[in-house]
Design a protein around this motif. Structure first.
Motif, PDB file in Angstrom:
ATOM      1  N   HIS A 261       0.813  -1.218   0.000  1.00  0.00           N
ATOM      2  CA  HIS A 261       0.000   0.000   0.000  1.00  0.00           C
ATOM      3  C   HIS A 261       0.845   1.266   0.000  1.00  0.00           C
ATOM      4  N   CYS A 272      -7.303   1.158  -5.186  1.00  0.00           N
ATOM      5  CA  CYS A 272      -6.839  -0.047  -4.479  1.00  0.00           C
ATOM      6  C   CYS A 272      -7.961  -0.619  -3.619  1.00  0.00           C
ATOM      7  N   CYS A 274      -7.752  -1.029  -0.602  1.00  0.00           N
ATOM      8  CA  CYS A 274      -7.726  -0.332   0.690  1.00  0.00           C
ATOM      9  C   CYS A 274      -8.463   0.998   0.612  1.00  0.00           C
ATOM     10  N   CYS A 279      -1.785   2.532  -5.155  1.00  0.00           N
ATOM     11  CA  CYS A 279      -0.954   1.619  -4.350  1.00  0.00           C
ATOM     12  C   CYS A 279      -0.234   0.623  -5.270  1.00  0.00           C
TER      13      CYS A 279
HETATM   14 ZN   LIG Z   1      -3.832   0.108  -1.093  1.00  0.00          ZN
END
Ligand SMILES: [Zn+2]
Length: 432
Positions: A261, A272, A274, A279
């Protein structure tokens, strides 16, 4: 270090603990004996004279401390001998059958559970098909059920359980025993994983993220003399595990090594898992390559599908994996500048692409790093198989239970558990 100890019911002093106490070894004595055990386990000494040399202790003290380890069953002496300068000396080794470790490796859709001896070598294993998105209660309850079944199927002498270690595909606060901010494990955030497993199984429980444990296993099995070691997992996700001076380096909270990340470029960058843009994962992970291949009309969902297409020699796939290798190399070069590792290992499903992936990693590291950092640096594909997570989790349990400061607690706890099993057996017989 053990952070999650459980109360073990029963307090009768067992034969072993009694013997150990009679010879007057309080916990400091056990800790001192544990330091000799560490020399034996690390392969630094395997006979009395070698232990004297490695520890700087007198013969009498070594004999006394070894007596604790022999009485507890932690070490064994074979018929083999080794040269020692004088008479050949008997070889002393750690007893792999002292107890078993339970290790569970939670994947995104499959959980593997194994009982290992203290080598660690797998002596029994089982798998459960379960989506990690079912949440922590369902997943851990299944693990507890399967573990009980696995242990009850072991031989009588193998039912002394040292502890349970869990590998999770998520960021883990190792000290608190909790998952923190997972991107693919909804419902697990802040769940007290070690508390739950420890209560249910009445043994110490430890948890770490899968990449740290894969790194630990690869290091112990194939690179035990490399002190500065970086393991990069390139699979459906991307992460890395760092071994410094022989131990996992986790940082302040357990987040170190999370290279997946790191963001490269936020403008016009892919989203991403996340929730951030740009990332490394969103560009080079198995899921990101699969996403791009799908856009080109291929049928691919994850890293395994990417490897299947690569093995079919699909040019788009080869080109995309090579590009991912170069990006992985860019971030690895940054890590090389910070850590100066001696060995970099590329593991995970994508590493099966071999040089298609590794060429890019090597190219970028060599292009971007300083000569001093490149001096003696080796970049290789992982040698572990898909049991690395399980074996890493077993190492975690064994290291914690046999650490010098934990030895006395471990020996006493197992002795009490032996007593409990024996008195239960006597009760059952009396009822008949
Ligand atoms: Zn990420």
């Amino acid at each position: 270090m053990y952070h999650t100890y459980l109360n073990v019911i029963g307090c009768a002093t067992s034969r072993i603990a009694g013997k150990v106490k009679r010879m007057g070894a309080p916990s400091e004595g056990a800790e001192a004996a544990g330091r000799l055990l560490a020399l034996i386990r690390d392969g630094k000494a395997s006979s009395r004279p070698a232990l004297e040399r490695a520890s700087g202790l007198s013969r009498v003290t070594v004999v006394q401390r070894l007596r604790y380890l022999f009485d507890a069953g932690l070490v064994v002496e074979g018929d083999a001998t080794e040269a020692s300068g004088g008479r050949p000396a008997r070889v002393i080794s750690a007893n792999p059958d002292f107890a078993v470790a339970i290790a569970a490796d939670v994947g995104e859709s499959v959980i593997r559970i194994a009982a290992t001896d203290l080598s660690p070598r797998i002596i029994a294993e089982t798998t459960i098909d379960l989506d990690v998105a079912s949440g922590p209660m369902a997943t851990l309850t299944e693990i507890v059920r399967a573990t009980r079944k696995l242990v009850s199927g072991l031989g009588k002498s193998q039912r002394r359980v040292l502890g349970v270690g869990l590998s999770l595909p998520a960021p883990v606060n190792h000290v608190a025993g909790r998952v923190v901010g997972p991107s693919v494990m909804r419902g697990w955030d802040e769940f007290d994983v070690c508390g739950f497993l420890g209560r249910e199984l009445s043994v110490p429980a430890l948890v770490d993220n899968d990449v740290n444990l894969m790194a630990l296993s690869e290091y112990r099995q194939f690179w035990p003399r490399v002190e500065h070691f970086l393991f990069i997992k390139a699979g459906t996700g991307i992460g890395s595990g760092i071994i410094l001076d022989g131990a996992i380096y986790r940082g302040a909270r357990g987040a170190s090594g999370d290279i997946g990340h790191i963001q490269f470029d936020e403008s016009s960058a892919p989203l991403c898992r996340c929730g951030k843009f740009g990332c490394v994962e969103a560009r080079a992970a198995g899921w990101a390559i699969a996403r791009d291949l799908r856009a080109n009309g291929y049928n691919a969902k994850n890293a395994r599908d990417v490897i299947d297409l690569l093995e079919q020699r699909e040019p788009d796939c080869i080109q995309r994996v090579r590009e991912a290798g170069r990006l992985l190399g860019e971030v690895a070069a940054d890590v090389v500048s910070v850590l100066n590792p001696k060995t970099i290992i590329i593991g995970g499903t994508l590493s099966r692409a071999g040089e298609h992936l590794l060429a890019g990693v090597k190219e970028m590291i060599y292009r971007r790093s300083l000569p001093l950092a490149l001096d003696g640096l080796g970049i290789f594909r992982a040698r572990s198989d898909d049991r690395a997570g399980i074996l890493g989790a077993a190492h975690l349990v064994i290291d914690a239970a046999l650490a010098p400061e934990a030895i006395s607690g471990t020996v006493d706890r197992l002795a009490r558990a032996d007593d409990n099993r024996n008195s239960e057996k006597t009760l059952r017989r009396a009822r008949k």
